[in-house]
Design an enzyme around this catalytic site. Structure first.
Site, mmCIF file in Angstrom:
data_model
loop_
_atom_site.group_PDB
_atom_site.id
_atom_site.type_symbol
_atom_site.label_atom_id
_atom_site.label_comp_id
_atom_site.label_asym_id
_atom_site.label_seq_id
_atom_site.Cartn_x
_atom_site.Cartn_y
_atom_site.Cartn_z
ATOM 1 N N ASN A 1 7.494 10.993 -28.001
ATOM 2 C CA ASN A 1 6.028 10.868 -26.957
ATOM 3 C C ASN A 1 6.186 9.842 -25.960
ATOM 4 O OD1 ASN A 1 3.636 11.279 -25.737
ATOM 5 N ND2 ASN A 1 2.781 11.421 -27.850
ATOM 6 N N ASP A 2 6.087 8.516 -26.350
ATOM 7 C CA ASP A 2 6.021 7.550 -25.163
ATOM 8 C C ASP A 2 7.242 7.987 -24.368
ATOM 9 O OD1 ASP A 2 3.632 6.838 -26.577
ATOM 10 O OD2 ASP A 2 4.740 5.535 -27.671
#
Length: 477
Positions: free
Chosen positions: A404-405
């Site tokens: 995600n990040d």
């Protein structure tokens, strides 16, 4: 202690052990040579331990009875070895970051305990005359205990954050930088004062303040920066061991500690560059954490497209190139083996497959590389960020599994984001983005929503990562 100074064989053995440690570090720099590196490390440590036991073996005669006998030493080694073997066999790959943090804490605590023992009985360690500790030994003791205590308390907090015992979000204290700098200045001042006064209160205060500053340095650090923290604490543990090596007059500890400390510092510097962080701010603590930062919860009210395993199989089966971006979610689902099976199926369809690995993917350096190596993914299919990021614009499908990040555009556009400035993969430039995650309600470890979820070219595959990939493999058949 004097035996070591006049025994050339011991010095030669420690030199050989040091060379083995250097070769171990070189081997561990690549998944392809990591096993050889581990073997060299084991050989080097075996040589160092056996040499130390021989050099400092208790002399049994009628007039001297040593407290630590050979039986007690071997029993301690046996207990430690048993704990290590059981832990290594039972630990899951997803829990490896916590294990590393726990080991760092033990190294730090060992340095504190050795320093305390040397302070309480300096004559036995050969660092004093008539009860007065030598000046250089006071420096070694003060710095060794301080670094060890910082490593211990900092690693305990890192373990708690990684293990979910406390929130991974930054905990920001008022005026934390002033408090941290003041505490560090007090520790250094007391170490200087320790050179003139070896009173117990000085040694005890240094130890307590060091435990406190280790805690204060790590709690402001958010989850997205944890891989750098693990690397940084690894460096601290090495310097603590090196300082205690001087106190114990043990060349092997000095060499090993210096190697671990310097390699950990270099790795931390490299990772800071990869995340666009300042190395100085890492040392000070609280980097990447500002009041009010953090995106919070996912914005479920925004429109997004949901896909199925059949949709994903069709899109990837028709593609010329697919780039897979794995993250911690893949590790949690233990999906690396079935992911390898999926890539084999895609190759049978004539699809070119590559893996894109971010320097801080997962929760410790090299986490994804280890998982892919465990699944026997060919090394020539695995690429780092700077080597593959430009290819997303010419790629048919970006397949994101549990990340995600490291694919969040907020790192490039949102100055209020805790990940702002961190280089990320340009997955949004691919023709199609397939994004596997459990639900739309979750956000990354940094707590930031991801605009890629809501893009027109993104298809969300909401399911357990392993189950979804298994379904895609069946669809490809």
């Amino acid at each position: 202690m004097e035996h070591l100074a006049v025994n050339p064989w011991a010095a030669l053995a420690y030199l050989v052990a040091g060379v083995c440690f250097i070769l171990a570090l070189r081997g561990l720099s690549s998944p392809a040579t990591s096993q050889r590196g581990n073997r060299m490390g084991i050989i080097g440590m075996t040589i160092a331990v056996v040499t130390t036991l021989i050099v400092h073996a208790p002399r049994i005669d009628a007039s001297t009875i040593d407290v630590l006998t050979a039986v007690e030493i071997l029993a301690a080694i046996g207990i430690g070895a048993a704990i290590g073997v059981v832990t290594a066999r039972r630990i899951k790959m997803t829990d490896m970051p916590q294990l590393v943090a726990a080991f760092h804490s033990l190294v730090g605590l060992a340095a504190v305990l050795v320093g305390a023992a040397a302070y309480l009985n300096p004559d036995a360690f050969g660092i004093a005359e008539a009860g007065q500790i030598f000046t250089q030994s006071r420096i070694e003791l003060g710095l060794g205990v301080a670094i060890g205590a910082i490593t211990f308390s900092g690693s305990v907090i890192a373990f708690a954050k990684l293990n979910g015992n406390m929130s991974g979000k930054p905990i920001l204290l008022p005026a934390r930088h002033v408090i941290n700098l003041g505490t560090l200045a007090a520790i250094l001042g007391l170490v200087g004062y320790f050179l003139t006064d070896q009173s117990p209160w000085v040694f005890l205060t240094i130890t307590i303040l060091s435990f406190v500053i280790g805690f204060l340095l790590i709690i402001p650090i958010g989850g997205a920066d944890m891989p750098v923290v693990v690397s940084m604490l690894n460096s601290y543990s090495g310097w603590a061991a090196a300082a205690m090596g001087f106190t114990l007059h043990n060349t092997a500890m000095i060499i090993t500690g210096a190697l671990v400390g310097s390699s950990g510092a270099i790795l931390s510097y490299i990772m800071c560059n990869a995340m666009n962080r300042s190395f100085i701010s890492v040392i000070a603590g609280g980097f990447g954490a500002e009041s009010g930062a953090g995106g919070g919860e996912a914005k479920e009210q925004r429109p997004w497209k949901r896909g199925s395993a059949d949709d994903a199989a069709f899109l990837m089966g028709q593609a010329e190139q697919v780039i897979i971006v794995p993250g911690y979610g893949m590790a949690v689902a233990q999906a690396q083996h079935v992911l390898r099976e999926m890539t084999d199926k895609l190759k049978e369809h004539g699809v070119k497959v590559k893996f894109a690995i971010h320097p801080v993917a997962g929760r410790m350096p090299g986490h994804m590389n280890v998982l892919l190596a465990e699944a026997s993914v060919p090394y020539d299919e695995v690429f780092e960020l700077e080597d593959i990021n430009s290819e997303f614009a010419q790629t048919d499908v970006a397949f994101i599994i549990g990340a995600n990040d490291v694919v969040n555009p907020a790192a490039k556009t949102d100055k209020g984001s805790p990940i702002y400035g961190m280089p990320v993969f340009d997955v949004e430039k691919a023709k199609t983005v397939l994004f596997i995650k459990r639900s739309m309600g979750g956000v990354g470890y940094a707590g930031v929503d991801n605009d890629v979820f809501y893009m027109d070219n993104t298809m969300m595959l909401l399911a357990d990562a392993k189950k979804m990939v298994e379904d895609i493999v069946k669809a490809l058949d």
